[in-house]
Design an enzyme around this catalytic site. Structure first.
Site, PDB file in Angstrom:
ATOM      1  N   GLU A   1       1.345  65.956 -15.373  1.00 55.09           N
ATOM      2  CA  GLU A   1       1.307  64.721 -14.571  1.00 55.09           C
ATOM      3  C   GLU A   1       0.243  64.706 -13.482  1.00 55.09           C
ATOM      4  O   GLU A   1       0.499  64.246 -12.375  1.00 55.09           O
ATOM      5  CB  GLU A   1       2.689  64.493 -13.918  1.00 55.09           C
TER       6      GLU A   1
HETATM    7  C1  TNX Z   1       8.768  65.143 -15.108  1.00 52.74           C
HETATM    8  S1  TNX Z   1       8.696  67.664 -16.659  1.00 52.74           S
HETATM    9  C2  TNX Z   1       8.198  66.212 -14.429  1.00 52.74           C
HETATM   10  C3  TNX Z   1       8.808  66.672 -13.190  1.00 52.74           C
HETATM   11  C4  TNX Z   1       9.972  65.829 -12.781  1.00 52.74           C
HETATM   12  C5  TNX Z   1      10.797  65.500 -13.995  1.00 52.74           C
HETATM   13  C6  TNX Z   1      12.052  64.765 -13.691  1.00 52.74           C
HETATM   14  C7  TNX Z   1       7.386  67.766 -15.967  1.00 52.74           C
HETATM   15  C8  TNX Z   1       6.470  68.716 -16.512  1.00 52.74           C
HETATM   16  N1  TNX Z   1       7.171  66.965 -14.919  1.00 52.74           N
HETATM   17  O1  TNX Z   1       7.847  66.733 -12.169  1.00 52.74           O
HETATM   18  O2  TNX Z   1      10.727  66.536 -11.858  1.00 52.74           O
HETATM   19  O3  TNX Z   1      10.027  64.745 -14.869  1.00 52.74           O
HETATM   20  O4  TNX Z   1      12.845  64.640 -14.822  1.00 52.74           O
END
Ligand code: TNX
Length: 525
Positions: A335
């Site tokens: 992300e």
């Molecule tokens: C996505 S899973 C994210 C996290 C969040 C999560 C909440 C991932 C690699 N990144 O930063 O906490 O969703 O479900």
């Protein structure tokens, strides 16, 4: 001793009646035991072994490691049984009435974590190739005993084990969970508690998400402000916290003693606000950001074209690698919405080399497959199958953690007290009823290193809240990682799971009592 026991029974009419009705269900059928994960093979012989105050645990030879495993079992059995079981060493098999743990090293099928447990009416004999196999095997011994064996204070016997032979070994070498200690901080005791729970279900990895926008949780001596400032808060504005290096090492050792590997994660280049708030020079603007206590994701990035960024990362990786005996270091990579792709790719390539230079292999979330994967880099599939497929096409192994099946922070249903639902609701059956090797045609069993169920903690900040999301789903993930797919079915699993309700209660686990499971099914022993 035996006399006193008899007198107690004779005096307590009510207890006697309960005892008589229980003996109708004497545990003599090993194949009906509610083991989770379900063993590869169980052959029952229809009798039972009694743990008594004459029982001891014998380990073969003088090896400290075997004595420690024997002691682990004794320490689990003694508080509830009150039998005063001792650990002794021996060269040959002990006389009748005892438990014997030994290494044979000649049974290739069992691998490093497999074991063979043979229970007769005279003895309990556990054999494995490696100490890790013995450790997994003693969890089966615990689970074959009545659930009250897990209570912290003294309980009534009898302490019978059904007889037969279990041969057992895992499908996948990596069976893990993840705890996000960045969104909400969890102290050393909470982490150790989770490690014990993972061990009980034969899992072997705990991934710790040690940094994120809301907090930096591991002391880095060369960059002290990361924790002094960046560790000070958490989601909702609580006081946060961090592990000193000594505390982290204590966690690592505690896990090692349970044959569990800690995989530490420093998430980058996104999810880095806590670092950016602690050191102005890590920002492209040269100005420190404010600490962050909200729940948004994807707004922060390290400045990928400043050299100081790489000096910082190298110091962090060096210190963390030195503290971490496990072979993997996780560098996040997810992300990074405000990092341009043309900056992201060279950044991830360079940081992989830094991890390798410090003697570790790289783990990262599936977005890393957009970069050039180094040999041995593992791609953690969480969101986009196409990324994981790209990883496989580059020759990488995949760790399976699809949010829609394996995220412990997904709500069970619309009435769930905690959790999120961006990847959907994950009721206990949905969390169990899938096969890692059957998600994508390109991602086959041989491409998969294992399975991990992550708990993100935006919505949970205490042990009880975390347990509501972790349990009972964790048991299903443990079974998916251990038990061959062809031996798994929800209809049969849910009955074993119901019987673990008593065990979880005995262990004081605050699990979510899903309506799909008949928790009233009592353990009849
Ligand atoms: C996505 S899973 C994210 C996290 C969040 C999560 C909440 C991932 C690699 N990144 O930063 O906490 O969703 O479900």
């Amino acid at each position: 001793m035996t006399k006193t026991k008899f007198k107690n029974l004779a005096l307590g009419g009510f207890i006697l009646a309960a005892f008589v009705s229980q003996t109708g269900c004497k545990p003599t059928d090993l194949s009906k035991e509610n083991l989770i994960p379900k063993p590869v093979s169980v052959v029952a012989t229809g009798s039972s072994f009694d743990l008594t105050d004459q029982t001891d645990i014998y380990v073969q030879g003088e090896a400290a490691e075997l004595i420690q495993i024997g002691q682990f079992l004794a320490d689990k059995l003694n508080p509830s049984t009150g039998l005063g079981i001792e650990v002794k060493t021996t060269i040959e098999a002990p006389g009748p009435g005892n438990i014997f743990l030994s290494l044979s090293g000649t049974d290739a099928e069992l691998g490093n974590e497999g074991y063979e447990l043979t229970i007769t009416d005279k003895s309990v004999n556990l054999v494995a190739n490696q100490p890790a196999g013995l450790f997994r095997g003693i969890q089966s011994i615990r689970q074959i005993l009545p659930s009250r064996v897990e209570m912290a204070d003294k309980q009534k016997g009898p302490w019978k084990l059904a007889t037969g032979t279990i041969r057992d070994y895992p499908s996948y070498g990596y069976r893990g969970s993840m705890l996000d200690v960045a969104r909400h901080f969890f102290g050393v005791e909470d982490v150790k508690n989770l490690i014990d729970q993972l061990a009980y279900y034969k899992m072997n990895v705990l991934h710790l998400h040690l940094s994120d926008d809301q907090g930096w949780r591991i002391e880095i001596k060369s960059w002290p402000n990361l924790t002094a400032h960046g560790g000070k808060t958490e989601v909702g504005g609580g006081e946060g916290g961090f592990y000193t290096q000594e505390q982290y090492s204590d966690i690592v050792k505690y896990a090692q003693d349970r044959y569990i590997t800690i995989v530490p994660e420093i998430d980058m280049p996104g999810h880095t606000n806590a670092a950016l708030a602690s050191y102005a020079e890590l920002n492209c603007s040269g100005k420190a950001t404010e600490l962050y206590t909200g729940r948004e994701v994807g707004f922060s990035t390290l400045c990928t074209n400043k050299e100081v960024t790489y000096k910082f990362i190298d110091d962090v990786i060096r210190e963390l690698a030195a503290l971490t005996p496990g072979e993997y270091l996780h560098i996040g990579g997810d992300e990074s919405h405000v990092t341009k792709i043309e900056d992201y790719i060279p950044f991830m390539n360079r940081v992989q080399d830094m991890v390798i230079a410090h003697g570790k292999k790289v783990f990262a979330w599936d977005e890393i497959a957009l970069a050039t994967l180094k040999p041995n880099t593992v791609v953690q599939y969480w969101a986009k199958a196409e990324n994981a497929v790209k990883g496989v096409e580059q020759g990488a192994k995949v760790l399976i953690s699809p949010a829609k099946y394996a995220y412990l922070d997904m709500q069970y249903d619309s009435t769930s007290t905690y959790g999120l639902h961006w990847a959907g609701y994950v009721e206990v059956d949905k969390g169990y009823n899938w096969d890692p090797a059957n998600l994508e045609p390109t991602i086959k069993k041989e491409n998969i290193i294992g399975i991990e169920a992550p708990l993100w903690t935006e919505t949970v900040g205490t042990r009880e809240e975390a347990e509501y999301l972790i349990f009972p789903r964790l048991l299903g993930y443990a079974e998916i990682g251990w038990t061959p797919t062809e031996l798994r079915s929800w209809d049969e699993y849910k009955i074993r799971l119901a019987n673990h309700g008593e065990r979880m209660k005995a262990m004081k686990i605050s699990f979510y009592p899903s309506k799909l499971v008949n928790w009233d099914a009592k353990d009849k022993k």
